[in-house]
Design an enzyme around this catalytic site. Structure first.
Site, PDB file in Angstrom:
ATOM      1  CG  ASP A   9      -1.533   1.259   1.589  1.00 58.23           C
ATOM      2  OD1 ASP A   9      -2.295   1.738   0.722  1.00 58.23           O
ATOM      3  OD2 ASP A   9      -1.263   1.816   2.674  1.00 58.23           O
ATOM      4  CG  ASP A  11      -1.596   7.748   0.328  1.00 56.74           C
ATOM      5  OD1 ASP A  11      -2.317   7.560  -0.662  1.00 56.74           O
ATOM      6  OD2 ASP A  11      -0.663   8.564   0.341  1.00 56.74           O
TER       7      ASP A  11
END
Ligand code: XBP
Ligand code: MG
Length: 241
Positions: A9, A11
């Site tokens: 991922d 953020d």
């Protein structure tokens, strides 16, 4: 199972970006003469909706009873989000948002250990490209074989679409990969794609529900421990990060 790939991922995971996003949203609102300002508490609530455009729409529909919606709401949101993204990528280029501790070392070790790398994120492509360039150098994006981001899939996290898209592009079964996430939405997305998922916390996601995660870490400052817990075939010695 020998881990063939790590899917990251962005953020909150590669970097603690959400306050940068929040400030960039506020700059875009001010620039468009909108008296909207998202403080950390409200933003924490709005983070329940992934995707910047979707988040603005959610705010307009649910938090502004007296606001007269423009004729073309889609265009209005798209414009605001474009302005926001310009502010956010400028913040990245000014070096305000570094990679989280241990991330660069983990990526380096994985590359040296022939573990394939990919990204599955909700954020916009220009944000990913700029973050990787800033954090890893001009060729940063090339460290990742596949980058699934933004509107590449119709349904954003917690839907599994972006992880399915990445697996398909990698030509790998979920069982040969692990995912690294920071949020409940992200974890639900990767688990729904059948991928064993490890979580690193941040100040926005600390109190979320991570049931189903293989393990939850505060951060990756102790990579040796991370390698032991994940079973990644990578060097186990301690690193100074
Ligand atoms: C987090 C998101 C993104 C960012 C804002 O993505 O939900 O929407 O908050 O970026 P992830 P954009 O954790 O999946 O990396 O405004 O470009 O959407
Ligand atoms: Mg995240």
């Amino acid at each position: 199972m020998t881990i063939q790939a790590i899917i990251f991922d962005v953020d909150g995971t590669l970097a603690d970006t959400e306050d940068g996003h929040r400030k960039s949203f506020n700059k875009a609102f001010a620039e468009n003469k909108l008296d909207w300002s998202w403080d950390a508490a409200l933003y924490n609530q709005l983070l329940g909706v992934t995707g910047g455009k979707e988040r603005i729409k959610y705010f307009v529909e649910g938090f502004l009873p007296g606001f007269t919606r423009p004729e073309d709401i889609e265009e209005f949101v798209k414009h605001l989000h474009k302005v926001k993204t310009a502010h956010y990528t400028a913040m990245l280029r000014e070096g305000h948002i570094p990679l989280r501790p241990g991330i660069k070392q983990l990526l380096t070790d994985a590359r040296n250990g022939n573990i394939r790398l990919a990204i599955a994120t909700t954020t916009s492509p220009e944000n990913v490209a700029t973050l990787l360039q800033q954090g890893l150098g001009a060729d940063g994006a090339s460290w990742f074989e596949v980058i699934g981001c933004g509107d590449v899939v119709p349904h954003k996290k917690p839907a599994p679409d972006v992880y399915f898209w990445v697996l398909e592009k990698m030509g790998l079964p979920a069982a040969d990969c692990i995912a690294l996430e920071d949020s409940e939405n992200g974890l639900r997305s990767s688990l729904a794609a059948g991928i064993k998922t490890f979580v690193t916390l941040n100040h926005y996601t600390r109190n979320q529900n991570f049931s189903g995660a293989e393990a939850v870490f505060n951060d990756l400052t102790d990579l040796g421990n991370f390698y032991r817990v994940t079973g990644l075939p990578l060097p186990k010695q301690q690193f100074s990060v």
